[in-house]
Design an enzyme around this catalytic site. Sequence first.
Site, short mmCIF file in Angstrom:
data_model
loop_
_atom_site.label_atom_id
_atom_site.label_comp_id
_atom_site.label_asym_id
_atom_site.label_seq_id
_atom_site.Cartn_x
_atom_site.Cartn_y
_atom_site.Cartn_z
N ARG A 2 9.87 -20.59 51.37
CA ARG A 2 11.45 -19.60 51.19
C ARG A 2 12.20 -19.71 49.50
NH1 ARG A 2 11.82 -15.60 54.66
NH2 ARG A 2 12.45 -16.51 56.09
N SER A 4 15.04 -11.40 52.90
CA SER A 4 14.70 -11.16 54.16
C SER A 4 14.40 -11.02 55.09
CB SER A 4 15.02 -9.46 53.14
OG SER A 4 13.80 -9.87 52.24
N GLY A 5 13.08 -11.85 54.96
CA GLY A 5 12.28 -12.16 56.02
C GLY A 5 13.28 -12.25 57.12
N CYS A 27 5.03 -10.63 58.72
CA CYS A 27 4.90 -10.46 57.34
C CYS A 27 3.61 -10.91 56.12
CB CYS A 27 6.38 -10.37 56.68
SG CYS A 27 7.40 -12.08 57.08
N GLY A 49 19.83 -3.99 61.91
CA GLY A 49 19.30 -4.89 61.25
C GLY A 49 18.02 -4.48 60.43
N ARG A 107 2.20 -11.99 69.87
CA ARG A 107 1.07 -11.57 68.80
C ARG A 107 0.14 -12.06 69.35
NH1 ARG A 107 4.75 -13.27 63.87
NH2 ARG A 107 5.96 -10.82 63.56
N HIS A 147 7.44 -10.67 49.12
CA HIS A 147 6.74 -11.77 49.33
C HIS A 147 5.43 -11.43 48.78
CE1 HIS A 147 9.62 -12.06 52.85
NE2 HIS A 147 8.39 -12.56 53.68
N LYS A 163 1.95 -19.32 62.18
CA LYS A 163 1.33 -17.78 62.41
C LYS A 163 0.42 -16.79 61.91
CE LYS A 163 6.37 -17.13 63.22
NZ LYS A 163 7.69 -16.24 62.96
N ASN A 221 8.20 -7.56 51.70
CA ASN A 221 8.37 -7.39 53.11
C ASN A 221 8.62 -6.64 54.56
OD1 ASN A 221 10.33 -8.70 52.29
ND2 ASN A 221 11.22 -9.53 53.49
N GLN A 269 8.51 -16.70 49.95
CA GLN A 269 8.86 -15.18 50.53
C GLN A 269 10.58 -15.04 50.43
OE1 GLN A 269 6.26 -16.75 54.27
NE2 GLN A 269 7.39 -15.56 55.57
P1 A2P Z 1 22.94 -6.35 65.79
O1 A2P Z 1 23.43 -5.91 64.94
O2 A2P Z 1 24.13 -5.54 67.16
O3 A2P Z 1 22.97 -7.79 65.81
P2 A2P Z 1 18.82 -8.70 61.29
O4 A2P Z 1 16.56 -9.29 61.98
O5 A2P Z 1 18.79 -8.39 60.41
O6 A2P Z 1 19.13 -10.05 62.26
O7 A2P Z 1 18.82 -7.93 63.03
C1 A2P Z 1 18.33 -8.64 63.97
C2 A2P Z 1 18.31 -6.98 64.79
O8 A2P Z 1 17.89 -7.16 66.32
C3 A2P Z 1 20.20 -6.44 64.83
O9 A2P Z 1 20.01 -4.95 64.92
C4 A2P Z 1 20.43 -6.92 65.97
O10 A2P Z 1 21.90 -6.40 66.71
C5 A2P Z 1 19.77 -7.04 67.45
N1 A2P Z 1 19.34 -7.70 68.03
C6 A2P Z 1 19.57 -8.89 67.93
N2 A2P Z 1 20.28 -9.56 69.85
C7 A2P Z 1 19.77 -8.18 69.89
C8 A2P Z 1 20.29 -7.80 71.95
N3 A2P Z 1 19.82 -9.46 72.61
N4 A2P Z 1 19.74 -7.15 72.31
C9 A2P Z 1 19.40 -5.54 71.31
N5 A2P Z 1 19.55 -6.21 69.74
C10 A2P Z 1 19.59 -7.47 69.11
#
Ligand code: A2P
Length: 343
Positions: free
Chosen positions: A243, A161-162, A131, A13, A102, A250, A222, A323, A158
């Site tokens: 946003r 990318s957040g 963030c 992610g 949190r 941010h 938050k 952020n 914001q």
């Molecule tokens: P994946 O890339 O396999 O979906 P972002 O905030 O940029 O959307 O990234 C979210 C992150 O959380 C990604 O790495 C995503 O993996 C991971 N993710 C989402 N759901 C799960 C899950 N159930 N188990 C493990 N990682 C997860």
Amino acid sequence: MRKFRVAIVGATGAVGREMINMVEKLNFPVSEIHFLASHRSKGKKLKFKNEEIEVKELTPEFIEKTDVEIVLMSAGGSTSKKYAPLFAKRKIYCIDNSSAWRMVPEVPLVVPEINAHTLSPQKYIIANPNCSTIQMVQALYPVHKIAKIKRIVVATYQAVSGAGQKAILELQNQARKIVETNFEKIHVSRKDISALPQQIAFNLIPQIDVFLENSFTKEEMKMVNETKKILDPEIEVTATCVRVPVIRGHSEAVNVELEREISIEEIYKAIRNGENLVLIDDIKNLKYPMPVDAHGKLPTFVGRIRKDPSRKNCWWLWIVSDNLLKGAALNAVQIAFKLIELL
Ligand code: A2P
């Protein structure tokens, strides 16, 4: 120095990739590193120190068998609710970037420059704050120390990318489509809107996260609740979170009411001496913090400091930070550094 077995959950992610980057850049003492994500990313490869490492799927079985000691997690609230307790049960430290833990009283909510003392070897779940909250409290802490802050009124600007990798692609895609029409069309079609609640290209959205009973958004609350937990429960906070079509960084317009009269020199001095803060306040030369300049940078930037003539002991500040770094990955890795001092 002892080295640690580390895992990054949500490694694919927007924040996870920066966690990898920060662990490498700041030379966190790692003896072994694992990258985990959902089943969708199983087998993907990500780089760490010139090595290609295969992404594994996060499952209860992985947690049962692993000998990892510290987990950095940024995989959303529901993943965290399900998996963080499983790590904790096995006495594996889990520094979690989601909002899931949190506000749980016994969970430390940490900005290392302010409250690293709340960490303890017996507390296995540690929360990384929101963030927008991190950069605000980090910048205000040195001011609060010299002249107590009574009230904060903040409006945020914001970056997309957040909201994760998908939101970055959504802004790119929408912007490209609008530019291609030569601005004859300023709206995108509904099918091009999914990661964010409204069109973000050439627009802004006064909604981050869902609306609550009191008409504030969850993101706004938050900022209220986390600021009280980290900085001071007596501070009154009210926020509007927006946003904006910025990729990273941010920005915040912050009005603070202080308990006593203070000079601008005192505020400048406090910010200059603050940890990981940079003062950019030179309006004669049109110098002030901006998100494009904060992109990829570690400190939080403060400028546009001015006395608010409309109310006694009130000041305006403009606070900008990356952020994904101080607002997420960097703060999490800084927490990990403070934690290993205790182990
Ligand atoms: P994946 O890339 O396999 O979906 P972002 O905030 O940029 O959307 O990234 C979210 C992150 O959380 C990604 O790495 C995503 O993996 C991971 N993710 C989402 N759901 C799960 C899950 N159930 N188990 C493990 N990682 C997860």
